[in-house]
Design an enzyme around this catalytic site. Structure first.
Site, PDB file in Angstrom:
ATOM      1  CG  HIS A  14     -17.424 -30.109  33.445  1.00 49.20           C
ATOM      2  ND1 HIS A  14     -16.752 -30.920  32.565  1.00 49.20           N
ATOM      3  CD2 HIS A  14     -16.468 -29.424  34.115  1.00 49.20           C
ATOM      4  CE1 HIS A  14     -15.444 -30.724  32.702  1.00 49.20           C
ATOM      5  NE2 HIS A  14     -15.249 -29.809  33.634  1.00 49.20           N
ATOM      6  CG  HIS A  16     -13.194 -27.410  37.565  1.00 51.79           C
ATOM      7  ND1 HIS A  16     -12.416 -28.544  37.579  1.00 51.79           N
ATOM      8  CD2 HIS A  16     -13.640 -27.284  36.290  1.00 51.79           C
ATOM      9  CE1 HIS A  16     -12.365 -29.065  36.363  1.00 51.79           C
ATOM     10  NE2 HIS A  16     -13.115 -28.318  35.555  1.00 51.79           N
ATOM     11  CE  LYS A 108     -12.942 -34.831  33.101  1.00 46.83           C
ATOM     12  NZ  LYS A 108     -13.591 -33.568  32.875  1.00 46.83           N
ATOM     13  CG  HIS A 146     -10.469 -33.058  29.018  1.00 46.58           C
ATOM     14  ND1 HIS A 146     -10.438 -31.851  29.676  1.00 46.58           N
ATOM     15  CD2 HIS A 146      -9.785 -32.855  27.858  1.00 46.58           C
ATOM     16  CE1 HIS A 146      -9.758 -30.965  28.951  1.00 46.58           C
ATOM     17  NE2 HIS A 146      -9.345 -31.554  27.845  1.00 46.58           N
ATOM     18  CG  HIS A 189     -14.986 -29.569  28.498  1.00 42.29           C
ATOM     19  ND1 HIS A 189     -14.264 -30.393  27.675  1.00 42.29           N
ATOM     20  CD2 HIS A 189     -14.482 -29.744  29.739  1.00 42.29           C
ATOM     21  CE1 HIS A 189     -13.361 -31.021  28.395  1.00 42.29           C
ATOM     22  NE2 HIS A 189     -13.473 -30.659  29.639  1.00 42.29           N
ATOM     23  CG  ASP A 262     -14.515 -26.822  31.996  1.00 40.51           C
ATOM     24  OD1 ASP A 262     -14.167 -27.188  33.136  1.00 40.51           O
ATOM     25  OD2 ASP A 262     -13.769 -26.894  31.007  1.00 40.51           O
TER      26      ASP A 262
HETATM   27  C1  NCD Z   1     -10.090 -26.998  34.028  1.00 43.38           C
HETATM   28  C2  NCD Z   1      -9.545 -26.585  35.385  1.00 43.38           C
HETATM   29  O1  NCD Z   1      -9.031 -25.467  35.512  1.00 43.38           O
HETATM   30  O2  NCD Z   1      -9.640 -27.357  36.343  1.00 43.38           O
HETATM   31  N1  NCD Z   1      -9.546 -26.137  33.025  1.00 43.38           N
HETATM   32  C3  NCD Z   1     -10.079 -25.864  31.816  1.00 43.38           C
HETATM   33  O3  NCD Z   1      -9.417 -25.201  31.007  1.00 43.38           O
HETATM   34  N2  NCD Z   1     -11.266 -26.284  31.487  1.00 43.38           N
HETATM   35  C4  NCD Z   1      -9.792 -28.430  33.767  1.00 43.38           C
HETATM   36  C5  NCD Z   1     -10.536 -28.978  32.598  1.00 43.38           C
HETATM   37  O4  NCD Z   1     -11.742 -29.216  32.699  1.00 43.38           O
HETATM   38  O5  NCD Z   1      -9.919 -29.136  31.553  1.00 43.38           O
HETATM   39 ZN    ZN Z   2     -13.387 -28.944  33.615  1.00 40.44          ZN
END
Ligand code: NCD
Ligand code: ZN
Length: 366
Positions: A14, A16, A108, A146, A189, A262
């Site tokens: 997981h 980004h 997702k 989520h 998460h 995450d």
């Molecule tokens: C994530 C993001 O910034 O894309 N932020 C976070 O607080 N984890 C999005 C998410 O996974 O909730």
């Molecule tokens: Zn995330």
């Protein structure tokens, strides 16, 4: 000689990578920390909400987003999973065709307006029993969740007796399981005792990712000094929650809990009226996970401790997603190290430990 720990390269299940110029930096940071793969989240701008076709102003396709990631360095990964963002545009046909083409391995769920770029999400209540989730169930497409109830405020959102996450795991998830008994699910998460218990008590095809920050910190670390680099969603929770997460990951032989950082880079963390949610752990996640295991009482120099750590970091995740763990290795060294703020054309990205003013107690062997 400092202690070393040599492990199979791991897959961050997981993360980004975003869009644009900075993607290559984020992928490079993942490759540098021993990642052989990643599951790259679809809450991009625009969202990855179609399977095939060219990128448009309102949607990216898995096909087009993958191409962009691959040309930004992700071709060095052994595994790249790019889930579909479940929106009002998602259809059962899209799921069936996507799964048949091999492009669609996961989709997702975002709680609408619950976190960064989640405004395209549709409430879980509307997905339960839907033809889209049935198609996912029938075609072996994993549902990444989520797990927070949307639209709660004040004490319903976050208090000792209830959080948006505990509400979701008590009230929504049992209904998802009952309506879709064969759906493969990753509770992402997770941060609470409620979620850890739900996953432990569910069938083997329900697993969970846990981030370094949720294993290491509690809400006290966030609010003392308002350490906003630790602000992510779901929020860090209470001691009893952290203890439940630590017990889950260190339990000998466990197969359900695995690494998913995450890692969520923000070049504009402070906003006009608050703070963007997300902690950046690119480049330092295995070191943080090693610190968390030690704080949880695992001795990483013992066979039992290193076996539990290897399961969590390197082998459980691939096995859950149905591929072999990497045959390549990387090495952690028990020596202090520091992370650096990454300057980019879009602004600085501060990794979590620098943002907290702390050093790592482990390093990556170069
Ligand atoms: C994530 C993001 O910034 O894309 N932020 C976070 O607080 N984890 C999005 C998410 O996974 O909730
Ligand atoms: Zn995330």
């Amino acid at each position: 000689m400092p202690t070393t720990l040599t492990l199979p390269k791991w897959v961050d299940l997981h993360t980004h990578f975003r869009q644009g110029e900075n993607v290559r930096h984020y992928i490079a940071d993942h490759l540098a920390m021993g990642c052989s793969g990643a599951l790259a989240m679809p809450n991009t701008k625009p969202p990855v909400s179609r399977v095939k076709g060219p990128k448009t102003e309102t949607a990216w396709s898995i096909e087009a987003y993958r191409d962009d990631l691959l040309s930004a360095g992700a071709d060095a990964f052994e595994q790249l999973i790019t889930p579909l963002y479940l929106t009002r545009e998602t259809t059962p046909t899209m799921i069936v065709e996507g799964a048949t083409s091999g492009l669609l391995q996961a989709a997702k769920y975002y709680p609408p307006h619950g976190t960064t770029n989640s405004e395209h999400g549709v409430p879980m209540e509307e997905w339960i029993g839907s033809d889209v989730l049935r198609a996912m169930e029938d075609n072996n497409v994993t549902l990444c969740i989520h797990g927070e109830q949307h639209a709660l405020t004040g004490p319903d959102y976050f208090d000792l007796s209830q959080t948006a996450e505990s509400y979701f795991y008590f009230n929504r998830m049992p209904k998802v399981l009952a309506a879709h008994p064969n759906l493969r699910i990753v509770c992402e998460h997770i941060t609470t005792e409620a979620a850890a218990r739900f996953v432990s008590e569910s069938p083997p095809h329900v697993g969970a990712t846990i981030t370094p920050q949720h294993l290491l910190y509690t809400v006290g670390h966030l609010v003392q000094g308002l350490r906003y680099h630790l602000y992510c969603l779901p929020l860090v929770k209470f001691q009893r929650d952290r203890a439940a997460l630590r017990a889950a990951v260190t339990e000998p032989g466990q197969e359900k809990f695995f690494a998913g950082t995450d890692s969520a880079p923000h070049t504009d963390k402070m906003t006009e009226c608050g703070c963007a949610a997300g902690c950046y752990t690119g480049g330092c996640a295995p070191q943080l996970y090693a610190m968390a295991f030690e704080e949880a009482g695992a001795n990483l120099e013992s066979d039992g401790g290193s076996a539990a750590f290897t399961r969590f970091l390197s082998t459980n995740g691939p096995t859950f997603y149905g591929f072999d763990p990497s045959e390549e290795t990387f090495t952690l060294v028990k020596e202090p190290s520091q992370t650096e703020i990454r300057e980019t054309a879009e602004g600085p990205v501060t990794p979590l430990p620098s943002g907290l003013g702390i050093d790592l107690t482990w390093s990556l062997q170069s």
